[in-house]
Design a protein around this motif. Sequence first.
Motif, PDB file in Angstrom:
ATOM      1  N   ASN A  98       0.798  -1.230   0.000  1.00 24.38           N
ATOM      2  CA  ASN A  98       0.000   0.000   0.000  1.00 24.38           C
ATOM      3  C   ASN A  98       0.833   1.284   0.000  1.00 24.38           C
ATOM      4  OD1 ASN A  98       0.878  -0.553   2.659  1.00 24.38           O
ATOM      5  ND2 ASN A  98      -0.767   0.675   3.515  1.00 24.38           N
ATOM      6  N   ILE A  99       2.078   1.225  -0.431  1.00 27.52           N
ATOM      7  CA  ILE A  99       2.967   2.388  -0.325  1.00 27.52           C
ATOM      8  C   ILE A  99       2.405   3.608  -1.069  1.00 27.52           C
ATOM      9  CG2 ILE A  99       4.456   1.779  -2.283  1.00 27.52           C
ATOM     10  CD1 ILE A  99       5.661   3.237   1.084  1.00 27.52           C
ATOM     11  N   GLU A 100       1.707   3.400  -2.179  1.00 25.37           N
ATOM     12  CA  GLU A 100       1.167   4.542  -2.933  1.00 25.37           C
ATOM     13  C   GLU A 100       0.007   5.223  -2.217  1.00 25.37           C
ATOM     14  OE1 GLU A 100      -1.210   1.060  -3.936  1.00 25.37           O
ATOM     15  OE2 GLU A 100       0.941   1.353  -4.051  1.00 25.37           O
ATOM     16  N   LEU A 101      -0.569   4.586  -1.200  1.00 23.05           N
ATOM     17  CA  LEU A 101      -1.649   5.188  -0.415  1.00 23.05           C
ATOM     18  C   LEU A 101      -1.129   5.865   0.856  1.00 23.05           C
ATOM     19  CD1 LEU A 101      -4.271   2.279  -0.697  1.00 23.05           C
ATOM     20  CD2 LEU A 101      -4.346   4.488  -1.871  1.00 23.05           C
ATOM     21  N   CYS A 102       0.180   5.774   1.080  1.00 18.36           N
ATOM     22  CA  CYS A 102       0.782   6.290   2.315  1.00 18.36           C
ATOM     23  C   CYS A 102       1.487   7.620   2.068  1.00 18.36           C
ATOM     24  CB  CYS A 102       1.788   5.275   2.860  1.00 18.36           C
ATOM     25  SG  CYS A 102       1.042   3.703   3.326  1.00 18.36           S
ATOM     26  N   SER A 103       1.768   8.328   3.167  1.00 15.33           N
ATOM     27  CA  SER A 103       2.478   9.604   3.053  1.00 15.33           C
ATOM     28  C   SER A 103       3.989   9.408   2.998  1.00 15.33           C
ATOM     29  CB  SER A 103       2.105  10.517   4.224  1.00 15.33           C
ATOM     30  OG  SER A 103       2.479   9.915   5.445  1.00 15.33           O
ATOM     31  N   SER A 104       4.477   8.209   3.297  1.00 12.69           N
ATOM     32  CA  SER A 104       5.910   7.901   3.254  1.00 12.69           C
ATOM     33  C   SER A 104       6.270   7.310   1.889  1.00 12.69           C
ATOM     34  CB  SER A 104       6.268   6.912   4.357  1.00 12.69           C
ATOM     35  OG  SER A 104       5.974   7.466   5.614  1.00 12.69           O
ATOM     36  N   ASN A 105       7.574   7.249   1.620  1.00 11.14           N
ATOM     37  CA  ASN A 105       8.063   6.769   0.330  1.00 11.14           C
ATOM     38  C   ASN A 105       9.065   5.645   0.511  1.00 11.14           C
ATOM     39  OD1 ASN A 105       6.766   8.854  -1.335  1.00 11.14           O
ATOM     40  ND2 ASN A 105       8.142  10.234  -0.235  1.00 11.14           N
ATOM     41  N   ILE A 106       9.274   4.874  -0.555  1.00 10.15           N
ATOM     42  CA  ILE A 106      10.290   3.823  -0.545  1.00 10.15           C
ATOM     43  C   ILE A 106      11.637   4.459  -0.212  1.00 10.15           C
ATOM     44  CG2 ILE A 106      11.534   2.159  -2.001  1.00 10.15           C
ATOM     45  CD1 ILE A 106       8.887   1.673  -3.473  1.00 10.15           C
ATOM     46  N   GLY A 107      12.370   3.834   0.693  1.00 11.74           N
ATOM     47  CA  GLY A 107      13.666   4.351   1.133  1.00 11.74           C
ATOM     48  C   GLY A 107      13.598   5.098   2.454  1.00 11.74           C
ATOM     49  N   ASP A 108      12.417   5.590   2.825  1.00 12.33           N
ATOM     50  CA  ASP A 108      12.279   6.274   4.119  1.00 12.33           C
ATOM     51  C   ASP A 108      12.552   5.300   5.261  1.00 12.33           C
ATOM     52  OD1 ASP A 108      11.532   8.543   2.755  1.00 12.33           O
ATOM     53  OD2 ASP A 108       9.419   8.489   3.384  1.00 12.33           O
ATOM     54  N   VAL A 109      13.092   5.817   6.357  1.00  9.40           N
ATOM     55  CA  VAL A 109      13.315   5.031   7.572  1.00  9.40           C
ATOM     56  C   VAL A 109      12.374   5.591   8.634  1.00  9.40           C
ATOM     57  CG1 VAL A 109      14.965   4.340   9.346  1.00  9.40           C
ATOM     58  CG2 VAL A 109      15.729   4.611   6.966  1.00  9.40           C
ATOM     59  N   LEU A 110      11.471   4.745   9.135  1.00  9.56           N
ATOM     60  CA  LEU A 110      10.503   5.153  10.155  1.00  9.56           C
ATOM     61  C   LEU A 110      10.854   4.487  11.479  1.00  9.56           C
ATOM     62  CD1 LEU A 110       7.160   4.795   8.132  1.00  9.56           C
ATOM     63  CD2 LEU A 110       8.639   6.795   8.342  1.00  9.56           C
ATOM     64  N   VAL A 111      11.010   5.296  12.515  1.00  9.48           N
ATOM     65  CA  VAL A 111      11.329   4.773  13.856  1.00  9.48           C
ATOM     66  C   VAL A 111      10.027   4.466  14.572  1.00  9.48           C
ATOM     67  CG1 VAL A 111      12.451   5.292  16.054  1.00  9.48           C
ATOM     68  CG2 VAL A 111      13.465   6.108  13.914  1.00  9.48           C
ATOM     69  N   ARG A 112       9.930   3.264  15.112  1.00 17.06           N
ATOM     70  CA  ARG A 112       8.712   2.853  15.806  1.00 17.06           C
ATOM     71  C   ARG A 112       8.650   3.429  17.215  1.00 17.06           C
ATOM     72  NH1 ARG A 112       7.420  -3.486  14.467  1.00 17.06           N
ATOM     73  NH2 ARG A 112       7.678  -3.334  12.208  1.00 17.06           N
ATOM     74  N   ASP A 113       7.434   3.709  17.645  1.00 12.63           N
ATOM     75  CA  ASP A 113       7.138   4.118  19.008  1.00 12.63           C
ATOM     76  C   ASP A 113       6.028   3.174  19.482  1.00 12.63           C
ATOM     77  OD1 ASP A 113       7.121   5.504  21.380  1.00 12.63           O
ATOM     78  OD2 ASP A 113       6.668   7.443  20.506  1.00 12.63           O
ATOM     79  N   THR A 114       5.366   3.505  20.568  1.00 15.14           N
ATOM     80  CA  THR A 114       4.288   2.649  21.043  1.00 15.14           C
ATOM     81  C   THR A 114       3.100   2.762  20.104  1.00 15.14           C
ATOM     82  OG1 THR A 114       5.005   2.932  23.322  1.00 15.14           O
ATOM     83  CG2 THR A 114       2.759   2.146  22.978  1.00 15.14           C
TER      84      THR A 114
END
Length: 194
Positions: A155-171
Motif C-alpha cells: 500500500n505504499i502509494e496510499l501512504c504519506s511515506s516513500n520507498i527508502g524512508d526510515v521510520l522509527v517505531r514508538d508505542t
Amino acid sequence: MDLTEYKICKAPDCAYYIPNFITEEEEKQLLGNIYSSPKPKWKELSHRRLQNWGGLPHPKGMVAEDIPLPHEDGPLFYPTITTVNVGSHSMLEFYRPVKPDDEKDDSSQSLSDRHIGSLLLEPRSLLILQEDMYTSYLHGISQVAEDVLSGDIFNIELCSSNIGDVLVRDTRISLTIRHVPKVVKANMIFGRRR
C-alpha cells in the motif's frame, strides 16, 4: 462509503487502506481512554499488552489465548476484520502458511521464503481485511525498532511515506474491530450451571 479508491491492488484480495481515517484529536481521545483503563483490563502477552472488549475469543464463541506471530485470526471473526492504528506506525507482514505436505521440505519452512509482502499502517489509518487476505495468509509484526520502507509494501502509494524512508517505531496501539456472529455464554464453555 465507497471503498474502491482505497483498495490495495498490489495485495491479494481483499484489503483496503484508508489513511487519516480519524483526526489527531480523535486519536488523542482514544489514547487517553485506552491508557486510563483499569489495570485488570490489560492482558500481558509476549512483547505486547492486550485489552479485549466485548468478550474473549474461543472456538465455541466468545470467552484468551496467546497469539503467536505470525498467526491467523481464525474463522470466528470471518468475513471481515478492521483495525484502526493509533500512536505510531507499524508494518504488518504477510506469509504463506506451511502446508502439511510441505513440512518434509525444510526449505519451505523459512519465514522469509514464505513472505509475500507488507502493509504500512500509519497512525490514524484504517485497515480492512477480507477474503484471501483474511483466510489464506498468516500475518504478524516483526519486533524491530525501525522500518526501512521497500518495494514489497503493498500500500505504499496510499501512504504519506516513500520507498527508502526510515521510520522509527514508538508505542503503537491497534484497535481491532471484529463482528462475532457466534456468541456463547461462559457457563456453556466452563461447565458452570446457575
